[in-house]
Design an enzyme around this catalytic site. Structure first.
Site, PDB file in Angstrom:
ATOM      1  N   ASP A 145     -10.567   3.106   2.419  1.00 40.34           N
ATOM      2  CA  ASP A 145     -11.017   2.560   3.511  1.00 40.34           C
ATOM      3  C   ASP A 145     -11.842   3.445   4.456  1.00 40.34           C
ATOM      4  O   ASP A 145     -12.628   3.345   5.046  1.00 40.34           O
ATOM      5  CB  ASP A 145      -9.514   2.327   4.484  1.00 40.34           C
TER       6      ASP A 145
ATOM      7  N   LYS B 240       0.950  -1.212  -0.049  1.00 38.55           N
ATOM      8  CA  LYS B 240      -0.072   0.012   0.033  1.00 38.55           C
ATOM      9  C   LYS B 240       0.784   1.164  -0.263  1.00 38.55           C
ATOM     10  O   LYS B 240       0.537   2.282  -0.426  1.00 38.55           O
ATOM     11  CB  LYS B 240      -0.886  -0.045   1.236  1.00 38.55           C
TER      12      LYS B 240
END
Ligand code: ATR
Length: 281
Positions: free
Chosen positions: A107, A70
């Protein structure tokens, strides 16, 4: 069935075999009858840059990025969405017509959508929010709550320095409390969220006194295995509304699906059951 014109997406991770994303996106592709595919892409850290840069040449519409890539993805994309920049990680990438890679972090969107769908009366700006933890997940939660207009965010973490660093790096009304002062943090709160690893299968449970928490406050755990954590059980027993963590996983995926396949999909009870079956099977 897919044709030669199928749109392509997938999830890059190492390892990736435990990811529920292929099952999740595959369900939506079937549901909406889309000519497309979403596949697991196991890529070693040392191969990530080459594999990532090849996505436009391979004709991918985009990918999800999971552990441990990420942060590398944030460095490698051509364009970074401001929220992903703030969170410091990219979990969703879209390939544009000219082959540019744009990085997003969904998210925070998933976290907020889960609360909105799970507790329709909840409003992030209606009162103080208490966030437990100061890791990567906490950063996404904190940034999304600040963006949603929370006016008083109280951060509690075992390692105080990490909470201080997170609070300093976010431009918003964030203050830090120690676990020993959790009663002060919970006083008058409108929301309590656990973003720590405590309560997850294989870890010790999160045991805190909820005595100071108003009974109207919404309690959310981003841990979803098990679905009913000790925190959620304790909160529900004293009458607090609760939202479990599975919805965050499902809702964060909707944003990527829309970018790649052109439809904003729904999270339904049937989808939840389908994913739970995959997690247990
Ligand atoms: P993630 O990206 O999933 O948030 P992380 O960055 O490793 O993972 O963060 C884990 C969080 O769980 C941290 O807030 C961590 O607290 P520390 O900053 O003090 O390490 C918290 N955590 C993990 N194990 C814990 C434990 N046994 N007691 C209290 N907090 C714990």
């Amino acid at each position: 069935m897919i044709s030669g014109k199928a749109k392509l997406a997938g999830v890059i991770g190492w390892p990736v075999q435990h990811s529920q994303s292929p099952r999740l996106h595959g369900y939506w592709l079937d549901q909406y009858g889309i000519d497309g595919a979403y596949i697991p892409l196991p890529v070693r850290p040392e191969d990530f840059e080459d594999a990532f840069r090849a996505l436009p040449k391979l004709g991918f519409s985009g990918v999800n990025i999971t552990v441990p890539h990420k942060h590398s993805a944030l460095e490698l994309v051509d364009v970074v969405d401001p929220l992903a920049q703030q969170i410091g990680a990219v979990n969703t990438v879209a390939v544009s017509e000219n082959g540019n890679l744009t990085g997003y972090n969904t998210d925070g969107f998933g976290f907020l959508e889960n609360l909105i769908h799970g507790a329709p009366d909840f409003s992030p700006s209606a009162g103080p929010a208490v966030v437990l933890g100061a890791g990567g997940a906490a950063r996404a939660v904190v940034c999304s709550l600040v963006a949603a207009g929370v006016t008083d965010l109280r951060l509690v973490n075992r390692t105080r320095a990490r909470a201080d660093a997170l609070a300093d790096s976010v431009h918003g009304p964030v203050s830090v409390y120690d676990f020993s002062n959790i009663d002060d943090a919970l006083e008058g709160a409108n929301l309590l969220v656990n973003t720590t690893a405590l309560g997850m299968e294989g870890n010790p449970p999160l045991i805190i006194s909820l005595n100071a928490l108003p009974v109207q406050a919404l309690v959310n755990d981003i841990v979803y295995a098990p679905l009913q954590t000790e925190l959620l059980k304790a909160a529900a027993t004293r009458g607090n509304p609760v939202v479990d963590g599975l919805g965050m996983l499902l809702h964060q995926a909707r944003a990527g699906f829309e970018k790649w396949f052109g439809i904003m999909p729904d999270v339904t009870d049937d989808l939840r059951a389908h994913i739970l079956k995959g997690m247990n099977g």
